[in-house]
Design a protein around this motif. Structure first.
Motif, PDB file in Angstrom:
ATOM      1  N   PRO A   1      25.030  43.953  51.672  1.00 20.17           N
ATOM      2  CA  PRO A   1      25.554  45.143  50.989  1.00 20.17           C
ATOM      3  C   PRO A   1      25.559  44.939  49.482  1.00 20.17           C
ATOM      4  O   PRO A   1      25.479  43.796  49.008  1.00 20.17           O
ATOM      5  N   PRO A   2      25.672  46.008  48.693  1.00 23.62           N
ATOM      6  CA  PRO A   2      25.826  45.824  47.240  1.00 23.62           C
ATOM      7  C   PRO A   2      27.130  45.073  46.951  1.00 23.62           C
ATOM      8  O   PRO A   2      28.120  45.252  47.672  1.00 23.62           O
ATOM      9  N   VAL A   3      27.118  44.243  45.925  1.00 22.47           N
ATOM     10  CA  VAL A   3      28.293  43.406  45.649  1.00 22.47           C
ATOM     11  C   VAL A   3      29.528  44.258  45.325  1.00 22.47           C
ATOM     12  O   VAL A   3      30.666  43.849  45.560  1.00 22.47           O
ATOM     13  N   GLU A   4      29.279  45.478  44.822  1.00 20.60           N
ATOM     14  CA  GLU A   4      30.397  46.369  44.501  1.00 20.60           C
ATOM     15  C   GLU A   4      31.218  46.704  45.751  1.00 20.60           C
ATOM     16  O   GLU A   4      32.413  47.000  45.658  1.00 20.60           O
ATOM     17  N   ALA A   5      30.580  46.679  46.904  1.00 18.30           N
ATOM     18  CA  ALA A   5      31.316  46.962  48.149  1.00 18.30           C
ATOM     19  C   ALA A   5      32.381  45.893  48.391  1.00 18.30           C
ATOM     20  O   ALA A   5      33.502  46.199  48.841  1.00 18.30           O
ATOM     21  N   TYR A   6      32.046  44.631  48.090  1.00 17.05           N
ATOM     22  CA  TYR A   6      33.038  43.555  48.234  1.00 17.05           C
ATOM     23  C   TYR A   6      34.184  43.752  47.237  1.00 17.05           C
ATOM     24  O   TYR A   6      35.339  43.495  47.551  1.00 17.05           O
ATOM     25  N   HIS A   7      33.830  44.188  46.022  1.00 13.16           N
ATOM     26  CA  HIS A   7      34.872  44.383  45.007  1.00 13.16           C
ATOM     27  C   HIS A   7      35.829  45.505  45.422  1.00 13.16           C
ATOM     28  O   HIS A   7      37.041  45.401  45.232  1.00 13.16           O
ATOM     29  N   GLU A   8      35.250  46.555  45.999  1.00 12.23           N
ATOM     30  CA  GLU A   8      36.112  47.647  46.465  1.00 12.23           C
ATOM     31  C   GLU A   8      37.005  47.173  47.612  1.00 12.23           C
ATOM     32  O   GLU A   8      38.201  47.475  47.654  1.00 12.23           O
ATOM     33  N   ASP A   9      36.435  46.384  48.512  1.00  7.83           N
ATOM     34  CA  ASP A   9      37.222  45.877  49.645  1.00  7.83           C
ATOM     35  C   ASP A   9      38.320  44.915  49.192  1.00  7.83           C
ATOM     36  O   ASP A   9      39.352  44.783  49.852  1.00  7.83           O
ATOM     37  N   ALA A  10      38.076  44.232  48.071  1.00  3.69           N
ATOM     38  CA  ALA A  10      39.067  43.261  47.583  1.00  3.69           C
ATOM     39  C   ALA A  10      40.362  43.945  47.143  1.00  3.69           C
ATOM     40  O   ALA A  10      41.413  43.297  47.056  1.00  3.69           O
ATOM     41  N   THR A  11      40.289  45.256  46.893  1.00  2.04           N
ATOM     42  CA  THR A  11      41.492  45.984  46.484  1.00  2.04           C
ATOM     43  C   THR A  11      42.316  46.432  47.698  1.00  2.04           C
ATOM     44  O   THR A  11      43.413  46.954  47.532  1.00  2.04           O
ATOM     45  N   LYS A  12      41.762  46.226  48.892  1.00  3.04           N
ATOM     46  CA  LYS A  12      42.447  46.688  50.109  1.00  3.04           C
ATOM     47  C   LYS A  12      43.196  45.533  50.763  1.00  3.04           C
ATOM     48  O   LYS A  12      42.802  44.373  50.644  1.00  3.04           O
TER      49      LYS A  12
ATOM     50  N   ILE B   1      27.864  34.767  42.386  1.00  2.00           N
ATOM     51  CA  ILE B   1      28.946  34.497  41.429  1.00  2.00           C
ATOM     52  C   ILE B   1      29.965  35.644  41.490  1.00  2.00           C
ATOM     53  O   ILE B   1      31.173  35.419  41.554  1.00  2.00           O
ATOM     54  N   MET B   2      29.451  36.867  41.482  1.00  2.00           N
ATOM     55  CA  MET B   2      30.362  38.020  41.480  1.00  2.00           C
ATOM     56  C   MET B   2      31.060  38.209  42.820  1.00  2.00           C
ATOM     57  O   MET B   2      32.128  38.804  42.893  1.00  2.00           O
ATOM     58  N   LYS B   3      30.450  37.690  43.892  1.00  2.47           N
ATOM     59  CA  LYS B   3      31.062  37.841  45.219  1.00  2.47           C
ATOM     60  C   LYS B   3      32.067  36.722  45.510  1.00  2.47           C
ATOM     61  O   LYS B   3      33.162  36.984  45.998  1.00  2.47           O
ATOM     62  N   ASP B   4      31.688  35.470  45.212  1.00  7.71           N
ATOM     63  CA  ASP B   4      32.447  34.324  45.732  1.00  7.71           C
ATOM     64  C   ASP B   4      33.273  33.576  44.695  1.00  7.71           C
ATOM     65  O   ASP B   4      33.996  32.634  45.051  1.00  7.71           O
ATOM     66  N   ILE B   5      33.162  33.938  43.441  1.00  8.63           N
ATOM     67  CA  ILE B   5      33.980  33.298  42.400  1.00  8.63           C
ATOM     68  C   ILE B   5      34.952  34.344  41.867  1.00  8.63           C
ATOM     69  O   ILE B   5      34.558  35.490  41.629  1.00  8.63           O
ATOM     70  N   PRO B   6      36.222  33.978  41.679  1.00 10.62           N
ATOM     71  CA  PRO B   6      37.205  34.980  41.235  1.00 10.62           C
ATOM     72  C   PRO B   6      36.819  35.612  39.889  1.00 10.62           C
ATOM     73  O   PRO B   6      36.324  34.917  38.998  1.00 10.62           O
TER      74      PRO B   6
END
Lengths: 126, 137
Positions: free
Chosen positions: B57-68, B95-100
């Motif tokens: 998936p696009p990495v932005e999907a992980y970022h959105e999920d991180a807010t949930k 880096i954007m997915k697995d590093i804070p």
């Protein structure tokens, strides 16, 4: 793609059966076989996006498909030549739905970098 | 219909050969300055998926999920997968997915706390592993 839709599987011989949900919910959703010595390296894996060498005997697995919550189950084994009975411990701040921090601990209770580091995770995926 | 991400990973496991990355990502956590440098290693099966395309998936999907919160429905298994990446793009994605984000996005200090290096620059001698830091030269 073909798909077989069933509710359960039954043995013709013994009659014993298992609900199909056992197959979808019961299999490992993530696993890894890793060398934790030298420059750490993954031999094979499933549903892991990256590993992190955190320090001596400490590692982190990041999941590609995350879990629905942190309430998954972890099992693992760890060993090095000349050392037996290594086990896996969960690191502080872990588990999380997106990652798992783990340590490699000898039977004497000290951390060591393992040549064989095997982990599997069972739980419900997001 | 888009297949669930896990189904795509299972398909990939069946058809793609793992690819060992020639890069590692070194990073230090400003919230934990006494800890040694951490070394992120791209997973070979994941890298094969990234280079093949149409799996992750696009990495932005992980970022959105991180807010949930846990148990809230997540989108990353269900969104349209992205196309093939180069290895360098895959490292940036990882880096954007697995590093804070506090390390790769928010850090404003002078110290270098994130570095992408060829794997052969990482020492295989771990004698002083817990004393390793990123060189500031």
């Amino acid at each position: 793609m073909s798909r077989i839709v069933i509710d359960s599987l039954q043995s013709q011989t013994t009659g014993s059966f298992a609900d199909a949900i056992y197959l979808t919910k019961g299999v490992s959703k993530s696993w890894i076989n890793m060398n934790g010595t030298g420059t750490i390296a993954t031999r094979d894996s499933m549903n892991v996006s990256s590993t992190v060498d955190v320090g001596v005997a400490l590692f982190q697995l990041n999941f590609t498909n995350t879990f629905i919550s942190e309430n998954y189950a972890v099992s693992g084994i760890t060993s090095s030549p000349g050392l037996t009975n290594g086990y896996v411990s969960i690191s502080a701040g872990s588990p999380q739905s997106t990652l798992l921090g783990v340590g490699s601990v000898s039977s004497a209770g000290s951390g060591f970098d393992p040549t064989q580091f095997h982990i599997q995770v069972k739980g419900i995926l997001a | 219909m888009i297949k669930h991400l896990f189904e795509r990973l299972v398909d990939a496991k069946e058809h793609l050969q793992p690819i060992q990355s020639k890069y590692r990502v070194l990073f230090e956590d400003p919230n934990d300055p006494d800890s040694p440098v951490k070394i992120l290693v791209p997973d070979p099966n994941w890298l094969a998926c990234a280079l093949a395309g149409n799996i992750l998936p696009p990495v932005e999907a992980y970022h959105e999920d991180a807010t949930k919160s846990d148990d809230e429905p997540k989108i990353h298994p269900y969104v349209e997968p992205i196309g093939p990446m180069t290895e360098e793009e895959a490292i940036e994605y990882l880096i954007m997915k697995d590093i804070p984000p506090r390390i790769w996005r928010d850090y404003k200090g002078n110290r270098t706390i994130l570095k992408i290096v060829p794997v052969n620059l990482i020492s295989s001698d771990r004698t002083f592993r817990n004393a390793w830091t990123i060189s500031q030269e």
